[in-house]
Enzyme design. Sequence first.
Site, PDB file in Angstrom:
ATOM      1  N   GLY A   1     133.035 -53.699 -31.675  1.00  0.00           N
ATOM      2  CA  GLY A   1     133.312 -54.828 -33.061  1.00  0.00           C
ATOM      3  C   GLY A   1     132.943 -55.766 -33.447  1.00  0.00           C
TER       4      GLY A   1
ATOM      5  CD  GLN B   1     130.856 -60.475 -35.396  1.00  0.00           C
ATOM      6  OE1 GLN B   1     131.785 -59.875 -35.178  1.00  0.00           O
ATOM      7  NE2 GLN B   1     129.445 -60.671 -34.464  1.00  0.00           N
TER       8      GLN B   1
ATOM      9  CB  CYS C   1     128.419 -62.006 -29.203  1.00  0.00           C
ATOM     10  SG  CYS C   1     128.770 -61.907 -30.986  1.00  0.00           S
ATOM     11  CG  LEU C   2     127.373 -56.705 -32.434  1.00  0.00           C
ATOM     12  CD1 LEU C   2     127.291 -55.029 -33.616  1.00  0.00           C
ATOM     13  CD2 LEU C   2     126.075 -54.974 -31.686  1.00  0.00           C
TER      14      LEU C   2
ATOM     15  CG  HIS D   1     133.715 -61.463 -28.542  1.00  0.00           C
ATOM     16  ND1 HIS D   1     132.759 -61.238 -27.949  1.00  0.00           N
ATOM     17  CD2 HIS D   1     133.387 -60.828 -30.254  1.00  0.00           C
ATOM     18  CE1 HIS D   1     131.712 -61.379 -28.334  1.00  0.00           C
ATOM     19  NE2 HIS D   1     132.287 -61.123 -29.250  1.00  0.00           N
ATOM     20  CD  GLU D   2     135.029 -58.453 -32.461  1.00  0.00           C
ATOM     21  OE1 GLU D   2     135.061 -59.108 -33.580  1.00  0.00           O
ATOM     22  OE2 GLU D   2     134.372 -58.418 -31.842  1.00  0.00           O
TER      23      GLU D   2
ATOM     24  CG  HIS E   1     133.677 -62.752 -34.077  1.00  0.00           C
ATOM     25  ND1 HIS E   1     132.450 -63.646 -34.449  1.00  0.00           N
ATOM     26  CD2 HIS E   1     133.289 -62.008 -32.899  1.00  0.00           C
ATOM     27  CE1 HIS E   1     131.122 -63.882 -32.976  1.00  0.00           C
ATOM     28  NE2 HIS E   1     132.393 -62.574 -32.928  1.00  0.00           N
TER      29      HIS E   1
END
Length: 184
Positions: free
Chosen positions: A60, A65, A105-106, A147-148, A151
Amino acid sequence: MASMAQRDDIAHLDLAALRILHYPDPRLQQPAKTVQTVDAALGALVERMFELMAAARGVGLAAPQVGLPLRVFVACPTGEPADRRAYVNPTLLERDGQMEEEEGCLSVPGVTSHIKRFSRVTLGATDLAGQRFQQSGQGLLARIFQHETDHLDGRLIVDRMGSLARLAHRRALRDLRKQFDENR
Ligand code: NI
């Protein structure tokens, strides 16, 4: 006015220059704005986000991000290109149950932690054709949805970690802060 401004913001972007930002970049910590126009420029941004997500082996990726304060994220729970999907202006409509699983998380490389989430959620969103749709998910997909959307509200797993997890990861987090300070 809003839609003109937004179209300009995206249309003049150098998509190739977009990179995944890392904690503690302040752009990861501000709430994103509603997308006003679903157009070709948004489609091109989504394609670039798919590319960045796949290159980083993520499941995701949210627009903040890559430094864009817009309410859009992409997901691909299986890693198969056929399963890629974009979610514009998503809202969590229903939440149910509980789970706690390891999450990464990226934007926070090197840190994974148990995070409490709802085990089943239903998300409402707009697709790239401008149509509103709903999708229910459980397990990994439910986790990605939560999670997204976090963000998009400027919230990172770091903010959801318990104090013990923060302590366990304090060196990794400190290294990320140091890298950020050195690179700016
Ligand atoms: Ni993330």
